[in-house]
Design a protein around this motif. Structure first.
Motif, PDB file in Angstrom:
ATOM      1  N   LYS A 170     -49.556  49.897 -55.193  1.00  0.00           N
ATOM      2  CA  LYS A 170     -50.607  48.916 -54.921  1.00  0.00           C
ATOM      3  C   LYS A 170     -51.292  48.490 -56.215  1.00  0.00           C
ATOM      4  O   LYS A 170     -51.575  47.312 -56.424  1.00  0.00           O
ATOM      5  CB  LYS A 170     -51.658  49.508 -53.973  1.00  0.00           C
ATOM      6  N   GLN A 171     -51.561  49.475 -57.084  1.00  0.00           N
ATOM      7  CA  GLN A 171     -52.228  49.172 -58.342  1.00  0.00           C
ATOM      8  C   GLN A 171     -51.357  48.282 -59.213  1.00  0.00           C
ATOM      9  O   GLN A 171     -51.854  47.358 -59.870  1.00  0.00           O
ATOM     10  CB  GLN A 171     -52.551  50.470 -59.086  1.00  0.00           C
ATOM     11  N   ASN A 172     -50.053  48.534 -59.208  1.00  0.00           N
ATOM     12  CA  ASN A 172     -49.135  47.727 -59.995  1.00  0.00           C
ATOM     13  C   ASN A 172     -49.110  46.287 -59.492  1.00  0.00           C
ATOM     14  O   ASN A 172     -49.132  45.335 -60.286  1.00  0.00           O
ATOM     15  CB  ASN A 172     -47.731  48.323 -59.929  1.00  0.00           C
ATOM     16  N   VAL A 173     -49.085  46.116 -58.165  1.00  0.00           N
ATOM     17  CA  VAL A 173     -49.105  44.770 -57.586  1.00  0.00           C
ATOM     18  C   VAL A 173     -50.423  44.084 -57.926  1.00  0.00           C
ATOM     19  O   VAL A 173     -50.452  42.899 -58.292  1.00  0.00           O
ATOM     20  CB  VAL A 173     -48.899  44.823 -56.059  1.00  0.00           C
ATOM     21  N   ALA A 174     -51.534  44.827 -57.822  1.00  0.00           N
ATOM     22  CA  ALA A 174     -52.851  44.263 -58.141  1.00  0.00           C
ATOM     23  C   ALA A 174     -52.915  43.841 -59.604  1.00  0.00           C
ATOM     24  O   ALA A 174     -53.445  42.774 -59.934  1.00  0.00           O
ATOM     25  CB  ALA A 174     -53.952  45.276 -57.835  1.00  0.00           C
ATOM     26  N   ASP A 175     -52.367  44.656 -60.501  1.00  0.00           N
ATOM     27  CA  ASP A 175     -52.360  44.326 -61.933  1.00  0.00           C
ATOM     28  C   ASP A 175     -51.550  43.059 -62.197  1.00  0.00           C
ATOM     29  O   ASP A 175     -51.966  42.191 -62.980  1.00  0.00           O
ATOM     30  CB  ASP A 175     -51.787  45.482 -62.750  1.00  0.00           C
ATOM     31  N   ASN A 176     -50.394  42.959 -61.550  1.00  0.00           N
ATOM     32  CA  ASN A 176     -49.555  41.773 -61.735  1.00  0.00           C
ATOM     33  C   ASN A 176     -50.241  40.522 -61.190  1.00  0.00           C
ATOM     34  O   ASN A 176     -50.156  39.441 -61.791  1.00  0.00           O
ATOM     35  CB  ASN A 176     -48.210  41.969 -61.042  1.00  0.00           C
ATOM     36  N   LEU A 177     -50.922  40.669 -60.058  1.00  0.00           N
ATOM     37  CA  LEU A 177     -51.647  39.541 -59.482  1.00  0.00           C
ATOM     38  C   LEU A 177     -52.798  39.134 -60.389  1.00  0.00           C
ATOM     39  O   LEU A 177     -53.049  37.941 -60.612  1.00  0.00           O
ATOM     40  CB  LEU A 177     -52.168  39.910 -58.086  1.00  0.00           C
ATOM     41  N   ASN A 178     -53.501  40.106 -60.937  1.00  0.00           N
ATOM     42  CA  ASN A 178     -54.611  39.829 -61.847  1.00  0.00           C
ATOM     43  C   ASN A 178     -54.134  39.035 -63.056  1.00  0.00           C
ATOM     44  O   ASN A 178     -54.739  38.023 -63.443  1.00  0.00           O
ATOM     45  CB  ASN A 178     -55.246  41.147 -62.299  1.00  0.00           C
ATOM     46  N   ARG A 179     -53.018  39.451 -63.640  1.00  0.00           N
ATOM     47  CA  ARG A 179     -52.483  38.749 -64.807  1.00  0.00           C
ATOM     48  C   ARG A 179     -52.048  37.332 -64.450  1.00  0.00           C
ATOM     49  O   ARG A 179     -52.231  36.393 -65.225  1.00  0.00           O
ATOM     50  CB  ARG A 179     -51.315  39.534 -65.400  1.00  0.00           C
ATOM     51  N   ALA A 180     -51.471  37.190 -63.256  1.00  0.00           N
ATOM     52  CA  ALA A 180     -51.017  35.862 -62.822  1.00  0.00           C
ATOM     53  C   ALA A 180     -52.204  34.922 -62.617  1.00  0.00           C
ATOM     54  O   ALA A 180     -52.159  33.748 -63.007  1.00  0.00           O
ATOM     55  CB  ALA A 180     -50.210  35.986 -61.530  1.00  0.00           C
ATOM     56  N   ILE A 181     -53.269  35.432 -62.019  1.00  0.00           N
ATOM     57  CA  ILE A 181     -54.463  34.611 -61.795  1.00  0.00           C
ATOM     58  C   ILE A 181     -55.088  34.210 -63.121  1.00  0.00           C
ATOM     59  O   ILE A 181     -55.489  33.059 -63.319  1.00  0.00           O
ATOM     60  CB  ILE A 181     -55.488  35.367 -60.923  1.00  0.00           C
ATOM     61  N   LEU A 182     -55.166  35.157 -64.060  1.00  0.00           N
ATOM     62  CA  LEU A 182     -55.728  34.857 -65.378  1.00  0.00           C
ATOM     63  C   LEU A 182     -54.881  33.815 -66.098  1.00  0.00           C
ATOM     64  O   LEU A 182     -55.413  32.872 -66.692  1.00  0.00           O
ATOM     65  CB  LEU A 182     -55.815  36.142 -66.214  1.00  0.00           C
ATOM     66  N   GLY A 183     -53.580  33.974 -66.048  1.00  0.00           N
ATOM     67  CA  GLY A 183     -52.697  33.002 -66.683  1.00  0.00           C
ATOM     68  C   GLY A 183     -52.823  31.633 -66.048  1.00  0.00           C
ATOM     69  O   GLY A 183     -52.786  30.613 -66.744  1.00  0.00           O
ATOM     70  N   HIS A 184     -52.993  31.594 -64.726  1.00  0.00           N
ATOM     71  CA  HIS A 184     -53.162  30.333 -64.006  1.00  0.00           C
ATOM     72  C   HIS A 184     -54.415  29.610 -64.468  1.00  0.00           C
ATOM     73  O   HIS A 184     -54.474  28.379 -64.481  1.00  0.00           O
ATOM     74  CB  HIS A 184     -53.225  30.612 -62.498  1.00  0.00           C
ATOM     75  N   ALA A 185     -55.439  30.397 -64.846  1.00  0.00           N
ATOM     76  CA  ALA A 185     -56.706  29.825 -65.318  1.00  0.00           C
ATOM     77  C   ALA A 185     -56.704  29.604 -66.826  1.00  0.00           C
ATOM     78  O   ALA A 185     -57.748  29.339 -67.423  1.00  0.00           O
ATOM     79  CB  ALA A 185     -57.866  30.734 -64.916  1.00  0.00           C
ATOM     80  N   ASN A 186     -55.530  29.737 -67.456  1.00  0.00           N
ATOM     81  CA  ASN A 186     -55.390  29.566 -68.913  1.00  0.00           C
ATOM     82  C   ASN A 186     -56.221  30.574 -69.693  1.00  0.00           C
ATOM     83  O   ASN A 186     -56.746  30.270 -70.774  1.00  0.00           O
ATOM     84  CB  ASN A 186     -55.762  28.136 -69.326  1.00  0.00           C
ATOM     85  N   LEU A 187     -56.349  31.772 -69.147  1.00  0.00           N
ATOM     86  CA  LEU A 187     -57.025  32.874 -69.817  1.00  0.00           C
ATOM     87  C   LEU A 187     -55.969  33.909 -70.214  1.00  0.00           C
ATOM     88  O   LEU A 187     -54.873  33.937 -69.633  1.00  0.00           O
ATOM     89  CB  LEU A 187     -58.069  33.512 -68.887  1.00  0.00           C
ATOM     90  N   PRO A 188     -56.252  34.764 -71.202  1.00  0.00           N
ATOM     91  CA  PRO A 188     -55.264  35.774 -71.610  1.00  0.00           C
ATOM     92  C   PRO A 188     -54.868  36.665 -70.443  1.00  0.00           C
ATOM     93  O   PRO A 188     -55.731  37.190 -69.733  1.00  0.00           O
ATOM     94  CB  PRO A 188     -56.016  36.568 -72.693  1.00  0.00           C
ATOM     95  N   SER A 189     -53.585  36.832 -70.230  1.00  0.00           N
ATOM     96  CA  SER A 189     -53.102  37.662 -69.132  1.00  0.00           C
ATOM     97  C   SER A 189     -53.282  39.146 -69.411  1.00  0.00           C
ATOM     98  O   SER A 189     -53.308  39.954 -68.479  1.00  0.00           O
ATOM     99  CB  SER A 189     -51.621  37.368 -68.859  1.00  0.00           C
ATOM    100  N   TYR A 190     -53.377  39.494 -70.683  1.00  0.00           N
ATOM    101  CA  TYR A 190     -53.575  40.884 -71.087  1.00  0.00           C
ATOM    102  C   TYR A 190     -54.870  40.983 -71.889  1.00  0.00           C
ATOM    103  O   TYR A 190     -55.193  40.086 -72.670  1.00  0.00           O
ATOM    104  CB  TYR A 190     -52.414  41.386 -71.933  1.00  0.00           C
ATOM    105  N   SER A 191     -55.583  42.078 -71.695  1.00  0.00           N
ATOM    106  CA  SER A 191     -56.786  42.291 -72.484  1.00  0.00           C
ATOM    107  C   SER A 191     -56.390  42.628 -73.918  1.00  0.00           C
ATOM    108  O   SER A 191     -55.256  43.023 -74.194  1.00  0.00           O
ATOM    109  CB  SER A 191     -57.621  43.440 -71.889  1.00  0.00           C
ATOM    110  N   THR A 192     -57.348  42.480 -74.832  1.00  0.00           N
ATOM    111  CA  THR A 192     -57.068  42.772 -76.239  1.00  0.00           C
ATOM    112  C   THR A 192     -56.628  44.212 -76.433  1.00  0.00           C
ATOM    113  O   THR A 192     -55.729  44.498 -77.224  1.00  0.00           O
ATOM    114  CB  THR A 192     -58.324  42.499 -77.089  1.00  0.00           C
ATOM    115  N   ILE A 193     -57.240  45.144 -75.703  1.00  0.00           N
ATOM    116  CA  ILE A 193     -56.885  46.552 -75.875  1.00  0.00           C
ATOM    117  C   ILE A 193     -55.445  46.795 -75.449  1.00  0.00           C
ATOM    118  O   ILE A 193     -54.723  47.583 -76.074  1.00  0.00           O
ATOM    119  CB  ILE A 193     -57.851  47.465 -75.074  1.00  0.00           C
TER     120      ILE A 193
END
Length: 209
Positions: free
Chosen positions: A152-175
């Motif tokens: 579930k966490q892996n799916v949530a992480d992938n969804l989070n990155r996809a949403i961020l990318g859709h909004a033209n924001l970095p898909s991965y945090s700097t860390i």
């Protein structure tokens, strides 16, 4: 030469500016939807407010929480409202979310509902999850990993990155990007290549993206 261009073998000798550290922390907080913590962090550090919509961050947080709570259909509904074409363009992600709902039905012993859902929603993807239905105790199935919180966490992480990318924001945090950079440097060091082996790797490239 700036500290971002220095030989990676000398990173441990660099004094990192407080602003860099604060930006790394802020990037993580934005990525992880810690809205209240962001407000406190900005107040304490005097940093500029990040160029993100904090209300959108709340929506993203709710979507991810529904995934972790096992309410994948609600997560899909909110995602389609928030980013209408996101799941249509990310078939694998859409399938993963649908599979979470299927798994919840199986775990609730709603086998008839699970079968109907799989035939209607999962079969079009050309993938088969029926193996879970063949086991009286789904956790003993070869596909038991689909029942785990880690999945579930892996799916949530992938969804989070996809949403961020859709909004033209970095898909991965700097860390996360820094960790990736560190892994690359460690691999190169372990291979005992010469200084030339570090060509093309710069922290500057990771921090500015």
């Amino acid at each position: 030469m700036s500290e971002m261009d220095v030989d990676p073998r000398q990173y441990e000798n660099i004094a990192v500016d407080d602003n860099v550290i604060q930006n790394v922390v802020l990037s993580y907080l934005v990525h992880s939807c810690y809205k209240e913590t962001i407000e406190s962090f900005i107040t304490c550090t005097g940093m500029k407010r990040p160029a993100v919509n904090l209300d959108d961050m709340d929506k993203r947080k709710w979507i991810l929480q529904f995934v972790l709570d096992g309410n994948a259909l609600k997560a899909i509904e909110l995602t389609e409202q928030f980013a209408p074409d996101l799941l249509e363009k990310n078939k694998d992600l859409h399938f993963d979310l649908l599979s979470l709902h299927f798994v919840e039905l199986v775990c609730s012993r709603k086998c008839t509902d699970a079968l109907e859902f799989a035939q209607m929603k999962l079969t079009p993807f050309g993938k088969d999850f029926m193996a879970l239905l063949a086991y009286e105790e789904p956790e003993k199935s070869p596909m038991f990993h689909l029942l785990s919180l880690e999945y579930k966490q892996n799916v949530a992480d992938n969804l989070n990155r996809a949403i961020l990318g859709h909004a033209n924001l970095p898909s991965y945090s700097t860390i996360e990007r820094l960790i990736q950079q560190t892994s690359i440097v460690r691999q190169i060091l372990s291979q005992d290549q010469g200084k030339e082996g570090f060509a093309g790797f710069s922290l500057k490239d990771y921090l500015k993206s």
